[in-house]
Design an enzyme around this catalytic site. Structure first.
Site, PDB file in Angstrom:
ATOM      1  N   PRO A  76       0.798  -1.224   0.000  1.00  0.00           N
ATOM      2  CG  PRO A  76      -0.029  -1.023   2.166  1.00  0.00           C
ATOM      3  CD  PRO A  76       0.618  -2.009   1.223  1.00  0.00           C
ATOM      4  CG  ASN A  77      -0.261   4.334   1.251  1.00  0.00           C
ATOM      5  OD1 ASN A  77      -1.233   4.835   0.696  1.00  0.00           O
ATOM      6  ND2 ASN A  77      -0.327   3.830   2.471  1.00  0.00           N
ATOM      7  NE  ARG A 108       2.253  12.887   0.612  1.00  0.00           N
ATOM      8  CZ  ARG A 108       1.728  11.856   1.276  1.00  0.00           C
ATOM      9  NH1 ARG A 108       1.085  10.914   0.634  1.00  0.00           N
ATOM     10  NH2 ARG A 108       1.849  11.766   2.583  1.00  0.00           N
ATOM     11  CG  ASN A 137       8.457  -2.117   0.103  1.00  0.00           C
ATOM     12  OD1 ASN A 137       7.897  -2.216   1.200  1.00  0.00           O
ATOM     13  ND2 ASN A 137       9.105  -1.021  -0.267  1.00  0.00           N
ATOM     14  CB  ALA A 190       1.766   0.159   6.435  1.00  0.00           C
ATOM     15  CG  HIS A 202       5.308  -2.311  10.212  1.00  0.00           C
ATOM     16  ND1 HIS A 202       6.608  -2.749  10.278  1.00  0.00           N
ATOM     17  CD2 HIS A 202       5.310  -1.307   9.289  1.00  0.00           C
ATOM     18  CE1 HIS A 202       7.357  -2.041   9.444  1.00  0.00           C
ATOM     19  NE2 HIS A 202       6.592  -1.160   8.832  1.00  0.00           N
ATOM     20  CG  ASP A 238      -0.831 -17.176   8.135  1.00  0.00           C
ATOM     21  OD1 ASP A 238       0.265 -17.340   8.710  1.00  0.00           O
ATOM     22  OD2 ASP A 238      -1.915 -17.082   8.746  1.00  0.00           O
ATOM     23  CD  GLU A 257      10.474  -7.876   5.717  1.00  0.00           C
ATOM     24  OE1 GLU A 257      10.706  -9.008   6.197  1.00  0.00           O
ATOM     25  OE2 GLU A 257      10.125  -6.899   6.405  1.00  0.00           O
ATOM     26  CB  SER A 272      12.964   3.945   4.869  1.00  0.00           C
ATOM     27  OG  SER A 272      11.934   3.117   5.408  1.00  0.00           O
ATOM     28  NE  ARG A 331       7.467   4.156   9.773  1.00  0.00           N
ATOM     29  CZ  ARG A 331       6.349   4.300   9.040  1.00  0.00           C
ATOM     30  NH1 ARG A 331       5.930   3.330   8.257  1.00  0.00           N
ATOM     31  NH2 ARG A 331       5.656   5.432   9.084  1.00  0.00           N
TER      32      ARG A 331
HETATM   33  O1  CA2 Z   1      10.740   1.661   3.676  1.00  0.00           O
HETATM   34  C1  CA2 Z   1       9.860   1.036   3.074  1.00  0.00           C
HETATM   35  O2  CA2 Z   1       9.993   0.625   1.928  1.00  0.00           O
HETATM   36  C2  CA2 Z   1       8.493   0.812   3.746  1.00  0.00           C
HETATM   37  O3  CA2 Z   1       8.073  -0.514   3.429  1.00  0.00           O
HETATM   38  C3  CA2 Z   1       7.553   1.839   3.166  1.00  0.00           C
HETATM   39  C4  CA2 Z   1       6.170   1.846   3.813  1.00  0.00           C
HETATM   40  C5  CA2 Z   1       6.282   1.910   5.344  1.00  0.00           C
HETATM   41  O4  CA2 Z   1       5.002   1.788   5.925  1.00  0.00           O
HETATM   42  C6  CA2 Z   1       7.197   0.828   5.882  1.00  0.00           C
HETATM   43  O5  CA2 Z   1       7.288   0.977   7.284  1.00  0.00           O
HETATM   44  C7  CA2 Z   1       8.577   0.927   5.267  1.00  0.00           C
HETATM   45  C8  CA2 Z   1       5.353   3.046   3.336  1.00  0.00           C
HETATM   46  C9  CA2 Z   1       5.149   3.083   1.855  1.00  0.00           C
HETATM   47  C10 CA2 Z   1       4.516   4.372   1.488  1.00  0.00           C
HETATM   48  O6  CA2 Z   1       5.317   4.981   0.513  1.00  0.00           O
HETATM   49  C11 CA2 Z   1       5.139   6.298   0.245  1.00  0.00           C
HETATM   50  C12 CA2 Z   1       6.046   6.858  -0.625  1.00  0.00           C
HETATM   51  C13 CA2 Z   1       5.953   8.185  -0.941  1.00  0.00           C
HETATM   52  C14 CA2 Z   1       4.946   8.965  -0.416  1.00  0.00           C
HETATM   53  C15 CA2 Z   1       4.036   8.401   0.450  1.00  0.00           C
HETATM   54  C16 CA2 Z   1       4.127   7.055   0.760  1.00  0.00           C
END
Ligand code: CA2
Length: 149
Positions: free
Chosen positions: A11-12, A19, A75, A78, A81, A88, A99, A103, A112
């Protein structure tokens, strides 16, 4: 033997490059797709690159990878977590799972630091930026080239 790798983004991640560049950089998900396709070509792999914001869709794609793909690079965003269901599904796929986090999740908020996925993954990348996807694919190539039988 299959050399197709499902590269799955949660997601996202479709927002990548639009952003939060301080955390996730300037590259878009299309750039990451292109990076994976280039890496796969040099490694003799085939990449199916996908993203979804819907957990059930991700689980269906993982089920479909079973017996068809050689590995899953994920990847989970979220869901890392939060999702026992995703863990599963990955476990049931009986494929090597790598995985990837763009970041360094361990240098960020406490929530996280725990991953439901790491315990069933063969390897975990965190903090390598989008290069983590390339490193993960290199490792898949290494695993497949050294596979016996
Ligand atoms: O560091 C990563 O790749 C994460 O999987 C990214 C997730 C975060 O919830 C994990 O803790 C670590 C978030 C992905 C959202 O990505 C965005 C990128 C740009 C703008 C907004 C969200």
């Amino acid at each position: 033997m299959s050399r197709t790798v499902l590269v799955l983004n949660g997601p996202n991640l479709n927002m990548l490059g639009t952003r939060e560049p301080a955390t996730y950089g300037h590259e878009t998900l299309a750039d990451v797709d292109a990076l994976c396709q280039r890496s796969a070509a040099t490694l003799g792999l085939e990449v199916e690159f996908r993203q979804t914001n819907h957990e059930g869709v991700a689980i269906d794609w993982i089920h479909q990878a079973r017996g068809r793909c050689a590995a899953v690079v994920i990847n989970p965003g979220a869901w890392t977590h939060t999702s026992i269901a995703l863990r599963d599904a990955l476990s049931a796929a009986e494929l090597p799972v790598i995985e990837v986090h763009i970041s360094n999740v361990h240098a960020r908020e406490e929530f996280r630091h725990h991953s439901y996925i790491s315990g069933i993954a063969v390897a975990v990348m965190a903090g390598f930026g989008t290069n983590g996807y390339r490193l993960a694919l290199e490792h898949v190539g290494h695993l497949l080239n050294n596979k016996k039988g």
